[in-house]
Design an enzyme around this catalytic site. Structure first.
Site, PDB file in Angstrom:
ATOM      1  N   MET A  26     -17.112 -41.779 -11.186  1.00  0.00           N
ATOM      2  CA  MET A  26     -16.774 -40.416 -11.617  1.00  0.00           C
ATOM      3  C   MET A  26     -15.934 -39.737 -10.534  1.00  0.00           C
ATOM      4  SD  MET A  26     -19.865 -38.998 -13.905  1.00  0.00           S
ATOM      5  CE  MET A  26     -20.901 -38.432 -12.584  1.00  0.00           C
ATOM      6  N   GLY A  27     -15.270 -40.527  -9.694  1.00  0.00           N
ATOM      7  CA  GLY A  27     -14.439 -39.960  -8.640  1.00  0.00           C
ATOM      8  C   GLY A  27     -15.281 -39.432  -7.491  1.00  0.00           C
ATOM      9  N   LEU A  29     -14.789 -40.169  -4.461  1.00  0.00           N
ATOM     10  CA  LEU A  29     -15.098 -41.492  -3.910  1.00  0.00           C
ATOM     11  C   LEU A  29     -15.444 -41.404  -2.420  1.00  0.00           C
ATOM     12  CD1 LEU A  29     -12.318 -43.612  -5.667  1.00  0.00           C
ATOM     13  CD2 LEU A  29     -14.596 -43.006  -6.508  1.00  0.00           C
ATOM     14  N   HIS A  33     -18.376 -46.225  -2.635  1.00  0.00           N
ATOM     15  CA  HIS A  33     -17.419 -46.758  -3.615  1.00  0.00           C
ATOM     16  C   HIS A  33     -16.481 -47.776  -2.953  1.00  0.00           C
ATOM     17  CE1 HIS A  33     -18.389 -42.753  -5.503  1.00  0.00           C
ATOM     18  NE2 HIS A  33     -18.596 -43.564  -6.518  1.00  0.00           N
ATOM     19  N   GLN A  57     -22.902 -37.231 -19.983  1.00  0.00           N
ATOM     20  CA  GLN A  57     -24.090 -37.623 -19.203  1.00  0.00           C
ATOM     21  C   GLN A  57     -24.648 -36.464 -18.386  1.00  0.00           C
ATOM     22  OE1 GLN A  57     -21.647 -40.677 -16.959  1.00  0.00           O
ATOM     23  NE2 GLN A  57     -23.054 -40.168 -15.318  1.00  0.00           N
ATOM     24  N   GLY A 144     -23.754 -49.565  -7.927  1.00  0.00           N
ATOM     25  CA  GLY A 144     -24.578 -49.396  -6.738  1.00  0.00           C
ATOM     26  C   GLY A 144     -26.062 -49.359  -7.071  1.00  0.00           C
ATOM     27  N   LYS A 146     -28.185 -47.538  -5.567  1.00  0.00           N
ATOM     28  CA  LYS A 146     -28.771 -46.203  -5.397  1.00  0.00           C
ATOM     29  C   LYS A 146     -29.179 -45.646  -6.763  1.00  0.00           C
ATOM     30  CE  LYS A 146     -26.793 -42.168  -4.543  1.00  0.00           C
ATOM     31  NZ  LYS A 146     -27.597 -41.235  -5.380  1.00  0.00           N
ATOM     32  N   ASP A 147     -28.316 -45.899  -7.764  1.00  0.00           N
ATOM     33  CA  ASP A 147     -28.654 -45.514  -9.143  1.00  0.00           C
ATOM     34  C   ASP A 147     -29.317 -46.726  -9.794  1.00  0.00           C
ATOM     35  OD1 ASP A 147     -27.421 -42.809  -9.324  1.00  0.00           O
ATOM     36  OD2 ASP A 147     -25.633 -43.944  -8.803  1.00  0.00           O
TER      37      ASP A 147
HETATM   38  O1  PAF Z   1     -22.542 -43.887 -11.530  1.00  0.00           O
HETATM   39  C1  PAF Z   1     -21.600 -43.216 -11.996  1.00  0.00           C
HETATM   40  O2  PAF Z   1     -20.712 -42.760 -11.270  1.00  0.00           O
HETATM   41  C2  PAF Z   1     -21.527 -42.940 -13.488  1.00  0.00           C
HETATM   42  O3  PAF Z   1     -22.790 -42.756 -14.024  1.00  0.00           O
HETATM   43  C3  PAF Z   1     -20.731 -43.990 -14.278  1.00  0.00           C
HETATM   44  C4  PAF Z   1     -21.423 -45.350 -14.233  1.00  0.00           C
HETATM   45  C5  PAF Z   1     -19.330 -44.116 -13.720  1.00  0.00           C
HETATM   46  C6  PAF Z   1     -20.638 -43.582 -15.745  1.00  0.00           C
HETATM   47  O4  PAF Z   1     -19.995 -42.362 -15.884  1.00  0.00           O
END
Ligand code: PAF
Length: 291
Positions: A26-27, A29, A33, A57, A144, A146-147
């Site tokens: 989602m940028g 960065l 990333h 989301q 990642g 982390k999520d």
């Molecule tokens: O982890 C993220 O940045 C977002 O949830 C993703 C996977 C790019 C989906 O929008």
């Protein structure tokens, strides 16, 4: 490095590459990333990054509007990372208003932990990741740890829908003080940042207790809770779960994920630690010669 903003241009660019690894983002960065991009290069000859702040989301009271969008810095990081192309569409390109909503959901995994506190979040994540996978058709996609729940849900989605995509997990990157690197860290004041360190400290302390033989998860999560409360964090959850089913674990007998979500001021942070208890490696009363 090419930057594409329409689905048709992105498809045309993708057709020029053979094996492709992608990093959906989602940028905003950061080093985490950059590590994902580096990992992507190990899997395929071409690397693509998507940059799209996905509105579906975010909950109605979440930070969609204030989410950082430093696109020039983001593109520079991609260029330095040797990315072949970036897909950076406007919202209307992805969610054309005439198209009915399609929901991809894995309720057994998406309604727990983050899903309980952010209803609909993972429906939005699955919706956008499914669309990005169909547009970019990567052979590999890097996410990642982390999520962790997101990573688990996306792996399960790809398996359940039989997409020929290998999901590659990347270990959480941390600043030298232990704070997990996140785009949302930039919201923290220096004092809040100090308080936020209690999350990683709590997870590490729980790990040390496991290594010292404590295996009841209520004792371990209480340890984490005490550290967070000392720093006046508002706790959403501290959970110990099976890393595959994400169901609660009461006694650590095998790999266990400790997951935390807490707010420091107005900033919500998540972190986790996957622990493997030391006794998992020991065969009790092993016959001579077996270790
Ligand atoms: O982890 C993220 O940045 C977002 O949830 C993703 C996977 C790019 C989906 O929008």
């Amino acid at each position: 490095m090419r930057v594409l903003t329409t689905i048709s241009d992105c498809r045309a660019e993708r057709a020029k590459h053979h094996q492709l690894a992608m990093v959906p983002t989602m940028g905003a960065l950061h080093a985490g990333h950059a590590a994902l991009i580096e990992l992507a290069h190990q899997y395929a000859t071409s690397v693509a990054v998507s940059i799209f702040v996905n509105p579906t989301q975010f909950g109605p009271r979440e930070d969609f509007n204030r989410y950082p969008r430093p696109i020039d810095d983001d593109l520079e990081l991609c260029r330095r990372g040797g990315v072949d192309f970036v897909f950076n569409p406007p919202v209307e390109e992805i969610y054309a208003s005439a198209i009915p909503d399609v929901i991809v959901d894995l309720p057994s995994l998406s309604t727990l932990l983050e899903g309980k506190h952010r209803p609909g979040h993972f429906k939005g994540v699955c919706q956008i990741v499914a669309k990005l996978f169909n547009i970019i058709r990567p052979d590999f996609a890097c996410f990642g740890q982390k999520d962790y729940q997101q990573l688990r849900i996306i792996s399960a989605m790809v398996g359940a829908l039989n997409w020929p995509i290998q999901i590659v997990p990347c270990p959480t990157l941390r600043d030298p003080d232990g704070l997990a690197i996140s785009s949302r860290n930039r919201y923290l004041s220096p004092a809040e940042r100090q308080r936020a360190l209690s999350i990683n400290k709590g997870l590490r302390l729980a790990e040390a207790q496991i290594n010292a033989g404590i295996n009841q998860t209520n004792r371990l999560t209480t340890t984490i809770q005490n550290l967070l409360l000392e720093q006046h964090l508002a706790i959403d959850y501290i959970a110990s779960v099976d890393p595959i089913t994400l169901k609660m674990v009461e006694v650590v007998t095998g790999p266990t994920l400790f997951a935390v979500a807490a707010r420091v001021g107005t900033t919500r942070l998540i972190d986790n630690l996957l622990v493997k208890p030391p006794w998992d490696l020991v065969i009790p009363n092993a016959p001579r010669g077996v270790s």
